[in-house]
Motif scaffolding. Structure first.
Motif, PDB file in Angstrom:
ATOM      1  N   ASP A  89       0.602  -1.064  -0.122  1.00 16.62           N
ATOM      2  CA  ASP A  89       0.090  -0.037  -0.245  1.00 16.62           C
ATOM      3  C   ASP A  89       0.806   1.134  -0.079  1.00 16.62           C
ATOM      4  O   ASP A  89       0.505   2.191  -0.646  1.00 16.62           O
ATOM      5  CB  ASP A  89      -0.852  -0.011   1.219  1.00 16.62           C
ATOM      6  CG  ASP A  89      -2.096  -0.872   0.999  1.00 16.62           C
ATOM      7  OD1 ASP A  89      -2.093  -1.767   0.023  1.00 16.62           O
ATOM      8  OD2 ASP A  89      -2.871  -1.184   1.991  1.00 16.62           O
ATOM      9  N   VAL A  90       2.089   1.304   0.819  1.00 17.76           N
ATOM     10  CA  VAL A  90       2.858   2.389   0.895  1.00 17.76           C
ATOM     11  C   VAL A  90       3.490   2.616  -0.433  1.00 17.76           C
ATOM     12  O   VAL A  90       3.484   3.697  -0.920  1.00 17.76           O
ATOM     13  CB  VAL A  90       3.981   2.135   1.795  1.00 17.76           C
ATOM     14  CG1 VAL A  90       5.063   3.294   1.769  1.00 17.76           C
ATOM     15  CG2 VAL A  90       3.492   2.113   3.034  1.00 17.76           C
ATOM     16  N   GLU A  91       3.818   1.430  -1.215  1.00 20.45           N
ATOM     17  CA  GLU A  91       4.356   1.753  -2.582  1.00 20.45           C
ATOM     18  C   GLU A  91       3.483   2.206  -3.598  1.00 20.45           C
ATOM     19  O   GLU A  91       3.791   3.108  -4.412  1.00 20.45           O
ATOM     20  CB  GLU A  91       4.969   0.435  -3.095  1.00 20.45           C
ATOM     21  CG  GLU A  91       6.289  -0.195  -2.537  1.00 20.45           C
ATOM     22  CD  GLU A  91       6.806  -1.464  -3.054  1.00 20.45           C
ATOM     23  OE1 GLU A  91       6.589  -1.789  -4.186  1.00 20.45           O
ATOM     24  OE2 GLU A  91       7.226  -2.293  -2.121  1.00 20.45           O
ATOM     25  N   ILE A  92       2.290   1.772  -3.394  1.00 20.21           N
ATOM     26  CA  ILE A  92       1.134   2.264  -4.369  1.00 20.21           C
ATOM     27  C   ILE A  92       0.860   3.906  -4.087  1.00 20.21           C
ATOM     28  O   ILE A  92       0.981   4.582  -5.294  1.00 20.21           O
ATOM     29  CB  ILE A  92      -0.375   1.381  -3.933  1.00 20.21           C
ATOM     30  CG1 ILE A  92      -0.008   0.116  -4.853  1.00 20.21           C
ATOM     31  CG2 ILE A  92      -1.342   2.144  -4.851  1.00 20.21           C
ATOM     32  CD1 ILE A  92      -1.063  -0.612  -4.351  1.00 20.21           C
ATOM     33  N   VAL A  93       0.772   4.445  -2.875  1.00 21.59           N
ATOM     34  CA  VAL A  93       0.468   5.664  -2.609  1.00 21.59           C
ATOM     35  C   VAL A  93       1.716   6.397  -3.052  1.00 21.59           C
ATOM     36  O   VAL A  93       1.651   7.462  -3.698  1.00 21.59           O
ATOM     37  CB  VAL A  93       0.391   5.843  -1.200  1.00 21.59           C
ATOM     38  CG1 VAL A  93       0.126   7.348  -0.927  1.00 21.59           C
ATOM     39  CG2 VAL A  93      -1.074   5.406  -0.760  1.00 21.59           C
ATOM     40  N   ALA A  94       3.035   5.879  -2.846  1.00 18.86           N
ATOM     41  CA  ALA A  94       4.358   6.729  -3.182  1.00 18.86           C
ATOM     42  C   ALA A  94       4.332   6.886  -4.683  1.00 18.86           C
ATOM     43  O   ALA A  94       4.832   8.000  -5.162  1.00 18.86           O
ATOM     44  CB  ALA A  94       5.391   6.192  -2.490  1.00 18.86           C
ATOM     45  N   SER A 100       7.780  10.559  -0.945  1.00 25.73           N
ATOM     46  CA  SER A 100       8.525   9.533  -0.507  1.00 25.73           C
ATOM     47  C   SER A 100       7.612   8.483   0.288  1.00 25.73           C
ATOM     48  O   SER A 100       6.417   8.533   0.416  1.00 25.73           O
ATOM     49  CB  SER A 100       9.483  10.149   0.682  1.00 25.73           C
ATOM     50  OG  SER A 100       8.752  10.605   1.593  1.00 25.73           O
ATOM     51  N   GLU A 101       8.420   7.315   0.439  1.00 27.57           N
ATOM     52  CA  GLU A 101       7.559   5.954   1.322  1.00 27.57           C
ATOM     53  C   GLU A 101       7.413   6.667   2.513  1.00 27.57           C
ATOM     54  O   GLU A 101       6.236   6.090   3.033  1.00 27.57           O
ATOM     55  CB  GLU A 101       8.443   4.923   1.161  1.00 27.57           C
ATOM     56  CG  GLU A 101       8.547   4.276  -0.186  1.00 27.57           C
ATOM     57  CD  GLU A 101       9.160   2.858  -0.263  1.00 27.57           C
ATOM     58  OE1 GLU A 101       9.375   2.298   0.906  1.00 27.57           O
ATOM     59  OE2 GLU A 101       9.317   2.459  -1.489  1.00 27.57           O
ATOM     60  N   ASP A 102       8.057   7.387   3.193  1.00 31.77           N
ATOM     61  CA  ASP A 102       7.584   7.810   4.643  1.00 31.77           C
ATOM     62  C   ASP A 102       6.621   8.547   4.734  1.00 31.77           C
ATOM     63  O   ASP A 102       5.875   8.462   5.630  1.00 31.77           O
ATOM     64  CB  ASP A 102       8.955   8.594   5.298  1.00 31.77           C
ATOM     65  CG  ASP A 102      10.214   7.689   5.628  1.00 31.77           C
ATOM     66  OD1 ASP A 102       9.776   6.530   5.674  1.00 31.77           O
ATOM     67  OD2 ASP A 102      11.383   8.096   5.625  1.00 31.77           O
ATOM     68  N   ALA A 103       6.346   9.665   3.892  1.00 32.56           N
ATOM     69  CA  ALA A 103       5.337  10.473   3.516  1.00 32.56           C
ATOM     70  C   ALA A 103       4.042   9.476   3.228  1.00 32.56           C
ATOM     71  O   ALA A 103       2.947   9.872   3.892  1.00 32.56           O
ATOM     72  CB  ALA A 103       5.466  11.581   2.702  1.00 32.56           C
ATOM     73  N   ALA A 104       4.204   8.640   2.445  1.00 35.31           N
ATOM     74  CA  ALA A 104       2.920   7.758   2.212  1.00 35.31           C
ATOM     75  C   ALA A 104       2.574   6.805   3.350  1.00 35.31           C
ATOM     76  O   ALA A 104       1.375   6.773   3.494  1.00 35.31           O
ATOM     77  CB  ALA A 104       3.367   6.753   0.886  1.00 35.31           C
ATOM     78  N   ARG A 105       3.664   6.172   3.762  1.00 36.45           N
ATOM     79  CA  ARG A 105       3.230   5.654   5.058  1.00 36.45           C
ATOM     80  C   ARG A 105       2.305   6.344   6.048  1.00 36.45           C
ATOM     81  O   ARG A 105       1.514   6.127   6.711  1.00 36.45           O
ATOM     82  CB  ARG A 105       4.511   4.900   5.751  1.00 36.45           C
ATOM     83  CG  ARG A 105       4.274   4.251   7.129  1.00 36.45           C
ATOM     84  CD  ARG A 105       5.450   3.437   7.467  1.00 36.45           C
ATOM     85  NE  ARG A 105       6.146   2.564   6.405  1.00 36.45           N
ATOM     86  CZ  ARG A 105       5.778   1.285   6.065  1.00 36.45           C
ATOM     87  NH1 ARG A 105       4.833   0.751   6.553  1.00 36.45           N
ATOM     88  NH2 ARG A 105       6.449   0.791   5.003  1.00 36.45           N
ATOM     89  N   ALA A 118      -5.308   8.618   1.387  1.00 38.28           N
ATOM     90  CA  ALA A 118      -3.931   9.098   1.383  1.00 38.28           C
ATOM     91  C   ALA A 118      -3.355   9.617   0.315  1.00 38.28           C
ATOM     92  O   ALA A 118      -2.807  10.838   0.396  1.00 38.28           O
ATOM     93  CB  ALA A 118      -3.195   7.629   1.834  1.00 38.28           C
ATOM     94  N   VAL A 119      -3.870   8.989  -0.891  1.00 40.03           N
ATOM     95  CA  VAL A 119      -3.395   9.729  -2.238  1.00 40.03           C
ATOM     96  C   VAL A 119      -4.037  11.171  -2.317  1.00 40.03           C
ATOM     97  O   VAL A 119      -3.385  12.161  -2.459  1.00 40.03           O
ATOM     98  CB  VAL A 119      -4.032   8.821  -3.370  1.00 40.03           C
ATOM     99  CG1 VAL A 119      -3.854   9.853  -4.828  1.00 40.03           C
ATOM    100  CG2 VAL A 119      -3.212   7.497  -3.450  1.00 40.03           C
ATOM    101  N   ASP A 120      -5.296  11.289  -1.899  1.00 35.82           N
ATOM    102  CA  ASP A 120      -6.067  12.615  -1.828  1.00 35.82           C
ATOM    103  C   ASP A 120      -5.217  13.690  -1.045  1.00 35.82           C
ATOM    104  O   ASP A 120      -4.943  14.887  -1.300  1.00 35.82           O
ATOM    105  CB  ASP A 120      -7.257  12.541  -1.465  1.00 35.82           C
ATOM    106  CG  ASP A 120      -8.148  13.397  -1.893  1.00 35.82           C
ATOM    107  OD1 ASP A 120      -8.071  14.119  -3.073  1.00 35.82           O
ATOM    108  OD2 ASP A 120      -9.210  13.804  -1.257  1.00 35.82           O
ATOM    109  N   GLN A 121      -4.762  13.070   0.258  1.00 34.83           N
ATOM    110  CA  GLN A 121      -4.315  14.201   1.199  1.00 34.83           C
ATOM    111  C   GLN A 121      -2.847  14.567   0.608  1.00 34.83           C
ATOM    112  O   GLN A 121      -2.375  15.572   0.671  1.00 34.83           O
ATOM    113  CB  GLN A 121      -3.948  13.130   2.318  1.00 34.83           C
ATOM    114  CG  GLN A 121      -3.254  14.133   3.581  1.00 34.83           C
ATOM    115  CD  GLN A 121      -2.937  13.274   4.861  1.00 34.83           C
ATOM    116  OE1 GLN A 121      -3.653  12.407   4.957  1.00 34.83           O
ATOM    117  NE2 GLN A 121      -1.755  13.814   5.550  1.00 34.83           N
TER     118      GLN A 121
END
Length: 123
Positions: A89-94, A100-105, A118-121
């Motif tokens: 899920d983190v990879e998909i959002v990133a 970055s993966e940290d921001a996505a997580r 998460a994507v919208d944010q």
């Protein structure tokens, strides 16, 4: 019937069958949990309708005990993903947002794992 001929006939009827590499299947009911450890699972897609075929012998457990064992880490198949956000899920959002993966997580954690939120944010 010849397996090759059978597969050909299924393809003509629009039926696709795929064997899944499953380690365990748990069916939770109000009365008990059925846990299939050594299991064969086939996914059958017939014109958009997915059906799963489970072949094996289940062990019957008290209702809720199978899920409790997985969540508490008592199961040998429990993963770190059950405690947090799955890496996929983190990879998909990133990838979708370029973050970055940290921001996505962090966005996923703030939105209780909701990918769209998460994507919208982050956009």
């Amino acid at each position: 019937m010849d397996p090759r001929k059978m597969k050909q006939m299924m393809e003509q009827m629009g039926v696709d069958m795929e064997e899944l590499d499953a380690n365990r299947v748990v069916i939770e009911t109000d009365d008990a949990d059925l846990v299939f450890e050594d299991v064969d699972v086939n996914k059958i897609d017939a014109r958009g309708q997915e059906t799963y075929q489970v072949v094996g012998s289940p062990e019957e457990r008290d209702a809720g005990s199978a899920a409790g064992a997985i969540e508490s880490g008592d199961s040998e198949d429990a993963t770190d993903e059950s405690a947090g956000v799955p890496d996929d899920d983190v990879e998909i959002v990133a990838m979708r947002t370029g973050a970055s993966e940290d921001a996505a997580r962090e966005a996923l954690e703030e939105n209780d794992g909701d990918l769209a939120a998460a994507v919208d944010q982050l956009e």
